[in-house]
Design a protein around this motif. Sequence first.
Motif, short mmCIF file in Angstrom:
data_model
loop_
_atom_site.label_atom_id
_atom_site.label_comp_id
_atom_site.label_asym_id
_atom_site.label_seq_id
_atom_site.Cartn_x
_atom_site.Cartn_y
_atom_site.Cartn_z
N ILE A 1 0.85 -1.19 0.00
CA ILE A 1 0.00 0.00 0.00
C ILE A 1 0.89 1.24 0.00
O ILE A 1 1.83 1.35 0.79
CB ILE A 1 -0.94 0.05 1.22
CG1 ILE A 1 -1.72 -1.26 1.38
CG2 ILE A 1 -1.91 1.22 1.09
CD1 ILE A 1 -2.61 -1.32 2.62
N LEU A 2 0.55 2.18 -0.89
CA LEU A 2 1.22 3.48 -0.93
C LEU A 2 0.31 4.51 -0.26
O LEU A 2 -0.91 4.50 -0.48
CB LEU A 2 1.48 3.93 -2.37
CG LEU A 2 2.54 3.19 -3.18
CD1 LEU A 2 1.98 1.89 -3.75
CD2 LEU A 2 3.01 4.08 -4.33
N TYR A 3 0.89 5.41 0.51
CA TYR A 3 0.13 6.45 1.22
C TYR A 3 0.57 7.83 0.74
O TYR A 3 1.74 8.05 0.45
CB TYR A 3 0.34 6.32 2.73
CG TYR A 3 -0.28 5.05 3.28
CD1 TYR A 3 -1.57 5.05 3.79
CD2 TYR A 3 0.42 3.84 3.23
CE1 TYR A 3 -2.16 3.87 4.24
CE2 TYR A 3 -0.16 2.67 3.67
CZ TYR A 3 -1.45 2.68 4.18
OH TYR A 3 -2.03 1.53 4.61
N ASP A 4 -0.41 8.75 0.74
CA ASP A 4 -0.11 10.10 0.25
C ASP A 4 0.77 10.90 1.21
O ASP A 4 1.37 11.89 0.80
CB ASP A 4 -1.41 10.86 -0.01
CG ASP A 4 -1.53 11.32 -1.45
OD1 ASP A 4 -0.52 11.22 -2.18
OD2 ASP A 4 -2.62 11.77 -1.86
N ASN A 5 0.81 10.51 2.48
CA ASN A 5 1.69 11.21 3.40
C ASN A 5 2.25 10.27 4.48
O ASN A 5 1.87 9.09 4.55
CB ASN A 5 1.01 12.44 4.03
CG ASN A 5 -0.09 12.09 5.01
OD1 ASN A 5 -0.35 10.93 5.28
ND2 ASN A 5 -0.74 13.11 5.55
N ASP A 6 3.12 10.80 5.30
CA ASP A 6 3.77 10.01 6.34
C ASP A 6 2.85 9.71 7.49
O ASP A 6 2.91 8.62 8.09
CB ASP A 6 5.03 10.74 6.83
CG ASP A 6 4.79 12.22 7.10
OD1 ASP A 6 3.67 12.71 6.83
OD2 ASP A 6 5.72 12.90 7.56
N VAL A 7 1.97 10.64 7.84
CA VAL A 7 1.07 10.46 8.99
C VAL A 7 0.18 9.23 8.78
O VAL A 7 0.01 8.41 9.69
CB VAL A 7 0.21 11.73 9.19
CG1 VAL A 7 -0.84 11.51 10.26
CG2 VAL A 7 1.10 12.92 9.56
N MET A 8 -0.39 9.09 7.59
CA MET A 8 -1.27 7.95 7.32
C MET A 8 -0.48 6.64 7.28
O MET A 8 -0.98 5.59 7.70
CB MET A 8 -2.03 8.17 6.02
CG MET A 8 -3.02 9.31 6.08
SD MET A 8 -4.21 9.30 4.71
CE MET A 8 -3.14 9.59 3.31
N ALA A 9 0.75 6.68 6.80
CA ALA A 9 1.56 5.47 6.73
C ALA A 9 1.91 4.97 8.13
O ALA A 9 1.92 3.76 8.39
CB ALA A 9 2.83 5.73 5.93
#
Length: 339
Positions: free
Chosen positions: A246-254
Amino acid sequence: MKRVTIGEIAERAGVSIGAVSYALNGRPGVSEETRRRILEIADRLGWRPSLAARSLSASRAHSVGLILARPADTLGVEPFFMRFISGLERELSGRRVGLLLQVVGDHAAAVEAIRRWWAERRVDGLVVTDLYAQDARLPVIEELGVPAVLAGRPRADSGLGAVWADDTAAVDSSVDYLVALGHRRIARVSGLPALDHTRVRVAAFRAAVLRHGLGEPRVVETDYTAEEGARATRALLSRPDRPTAILYDNDVMAVAALNVAQEMGIAVPAELSLLAGDDSQLCVLVRPALTALSWDIQAYGLHTAQVLLELIDGLPPRSHQERTPVLTVRGSTGAAPAG
């Protein structure tokens, strides 16, 4: 403490008040040696320019504005904006220009603030972030004639200068890397769909997935928060055909996704690879550390400020492309699980 005057500087330097004025304002009329000597004396005496006098004489506010149209409570956990603002300040403070920051709920409130600031001569220009595909701020900025720079890609519907990075190439490299690791079920957790850069990244992800023949791309839209990132991750990992990456748009969600995987007993990276779209200290404070797209966000802010200050000084608008984000591989990505 008594304020130091240019007359005192002139007396100490043995020159005229006019010569001091030329030297302090960076204008021609004195030799470089004299200018250097005057500046050294002014610095020793603790001289500082009167901002009110400068503003009146030059019709300038000596500040630029940044209006963020997003929930205020998200900024405290969003490393991107803190680093971007730090970069802005590095350039602005060196030029003795202030940064006026306001957080508003939506673009209607942002437009109201823009009109008020410009009418009250509180700013000399604006930095425009979080651009929407249909952005109500841009026609107002151009109608008022406010010097402004876009923190995002150049737009066909605006003549404003822009500072941006190539999101398409960054997303391509991420998908290519995961495919090289053997992943065939790759999903993306994106940000707000109205944002221009979200649309660019999602389009790039869809194109990359189709180019590799991986079937219909899976994209879940969120608002960039940890809570929404966790919700999206739970939904994806609860599917019978759950993704292996899974790729996330930002670091917080990852980071939030890593907690969800641990909560569900899914090993990272043995059973699931995670990749963050922004890199920050958050990515290295968790275990395993998160693979992320890295780029110099402080430089992004600094270059944005430079382009804006040039425009305020009367130079024509220009755009600047930052270096493309590069993949920093850490412990959260690995070979796809067998089968």
